[in-house]
Design a protein around this motif. Structure first.
Motif, PDB file in Angstrom:
ATOM      1  N   LYS A   7     104.980  -9.499 101.341  1.00  0.00           N
ATOM      2  CA  LYS A   7     104.639  -8.141 100.923  1.00  0.00           C
ATOM      3  C   LYS A   7     103.570  -7.517 101.811  1.00  0.00           C
ATOM      4  N   LYS A  38     113.154  -7.898  97.945  1.00  0.00           N
ATOM      5  CA  LYS A  38     112.199  -7.910  96.829  1.00  0.00           C
ATOM      6  C   LYS A  38     110.797  -7.529  97.299  1.00  0.00           C
ATOM      7  N   ASP A  39     110.415  -7.986  98.494  1.00  0.00           N
ATOM      8  CA  ASP A  39     109.098  -7.630  99.019  1.00  0.00           C
ATOM      9  C   ASP A  39     108.984  -6.121  99.228  1.00  0.00           C
ATOM     10  N   SER A  49     108.871  -4.292  95.846  1.00  0.00           N
ATOM     11  CA  SER A  49     107.579  -4.514  95.188  1.00  0.00           C
ATOM     12  C   SER A  49     106.497  -3.626  95.783  1.00  0.00           C
ATOM     13  N   VAL A  50     106.500  -3.494  97.104  1.00  0.00           N
ATOM     14  CA  VAL A  50     105.500  -2.649  97.765  1.00  0.00           C
ATOM     15  C   VAL A  50     105.710  -1.181  97.403  1.00  0.00           C
ATOM     16  N   ILE A  61     106.993  -0.042  94.654  1.00  0.00           N
ATOM     17  CA  ILE A  61     106.565   0.098  93.264  1.00  0.00           C
ATOM     18  C   ILE A  61     105.042   0.074  93.166  1.00  0.00           C
ATOM     19  N   ASP A  62     104.414  -0.880  93.837  1.00  0.00           N
ATOM     20  CA  ASP A  62     102.956  -1.025  93.761  1.00  0.00           C
ATOM     21  C   ASP A  62     102.239   0.224  94.248  1.00  0.00           C
ATOM     22  N   TYR A  69     115.624  -3.865  91.748  1.00  0.00           N
ATOM     23  CA  TYR A  69     114.572  -2.861  91.529  1.00  0.00           C
ATOM     24  C   TYR A  69     114.322  -2.632  90.053  1.00  0.00           C
ATOM     25  N   LEU A  89     112.361  -5.198  88.409  1.00  0.00           N
ATOM     26  CA  LEU A  89     110.970  -5.278  88.832  1.00  0.00           C
ATOM     27  C   LEU A  89     110.074  -4.231  88.164  1.00  0.00           C
ATOM     28  N   ILE A  90     110.652  -3.082  87.802  1.00  0.00           N
ATOM     29  CA  ILE A  90     109.816  -2.013  87.261  1.00  0.00           C
ATOM     30  C   ILE A  90     109.552  -2.220  85.755  1.00  0.00           C
TER      31      ILE A  90
END
Length: 278
Positions: free
Chosen positions: A191, A241-242, A245-246, A248-249, A274, A277-278
């Motif tokens: 990430k 996924k990385d 995730s970034v 989203i973060d 996605y 993950l949220i």
């Protein structure tokens, strides 16, 4: 505004049998959100078909972008090739205006054994000429989206794409994360590796939605070799996924165009990841 990531294929879905300009209905019914219309070997869509594509995309809530021809080189050595590159971009802008494409994606060019700074200087001169000709043609609704390139001999690392977009109005970046990964010979492994990309964009640009390309990719010493499917991600990076995730973060709005051999099927897989993950 709550962040949102859209997903869609580069080109028509693999099992879709209809006309490309009528694909949005099928894409929407699959559960996807966007569509990148492909014109890699020349812009061949006419006004009637392009207008239908716009109507279909609006009716079915599918965000449309367009990939311009591969033949473009903003920093070609021959004047004739510069002229042809401008012509391809004008054709793309005209068709993009008809179809309501929110981005016109193109590969900026190649260094051709020159210093990157010289290639960039010539590219900016070419874009200035392009804008003059677009104005003369009366084309007004366009956003060009230079794409990060996958080979180390090509103009189009992250910094160069951002520089072009910071220099000109009507320019927004296309970040092809597979190309960044391949060009850097395996640059994106976790990430944190994405932070320099997003920091560079945030420092120089103010954009509402980041246009992205994604595929798992095989690379060699010179960069990009071959696209692979999402199922092959254990062997080939980068890891979707990385990236998700970034996004989203950091609350990014993004449109991820899938360029794997299973473009719409892998788009759906990415969307499922996605949403989990949220």
């Amino acid at each position: 505004m709550k962040h949102r990531v859209l997903f869609g294929p580069a080109g028509s879905p693999i099992n879709y049998k209809g006309a490309a300009y009528k694909a949005p209905k099928y894409i929407n019914e699959e559960g996807l959100d966007s569509y990148e219309y492909q014109s890699p070997y020349g812009v061949r869509i006419g006004e009637s078909a392009a207008t239908t594509l716009k109507e279909e995309s609006q009716k079915h809530d599918v965000l449309v972008s367009m990939h311009a021809p591969y033949y473009i080189n903003l920093c070609a050595k021959e004047e004739e090739k510069i002229d042809k590159s401008i012509g391809h971009l004008i054709s793309a802008a005209r068709a993009g205006e008809w179809m309501g494409a929110y981005r016109l994606v193109f590969h900026p060019g190649a260094y051709l054994n020159r210093k990157p700074e010289k290639a960039m200087e010539i590219s900016k001169q070419t874009v200035n000429r392009l804008f003059e000709e677009l104005e003369a043609e009366g084309i007004e609704e366009f956003t060009f989206a230079p794409e990060t390139t996958g080979k180390r001999t090509q103009l189009g690392n992250v910094g160069e794409v951002v520089e072009l977009c910071a220099t000109f109005d009507h320019f927004e970046p296309t970040i092809d994360f597979a190309h960044v990964h391949a060009r850097g010979r395996g640059f994106l492994n976790k990430k944190e590796d994405y932070n320099c990309i997003f920091s560079t964009i945030e420092d120089k640009l103010d954009i509402d939605i980041l246009h992205c390309h994604y595929t798992t990719i095989e690379y060699g010493r010179g960069g990009e070799v071959k696209h692979h499917t999402l199922a092959e991600s254990d062997e080939y990076g980068p890891d979707i996924k990385d990236l998700l995730s970034v996004l989203i973060d950091n609350g990014w709005n993004a449109n991820i165009i899938c360029e794997t051999p299973l473009r719409d099927e892998d788009s759906l897989r990415m969307k499922e990841i996605y949403e989990n993950l949220i």
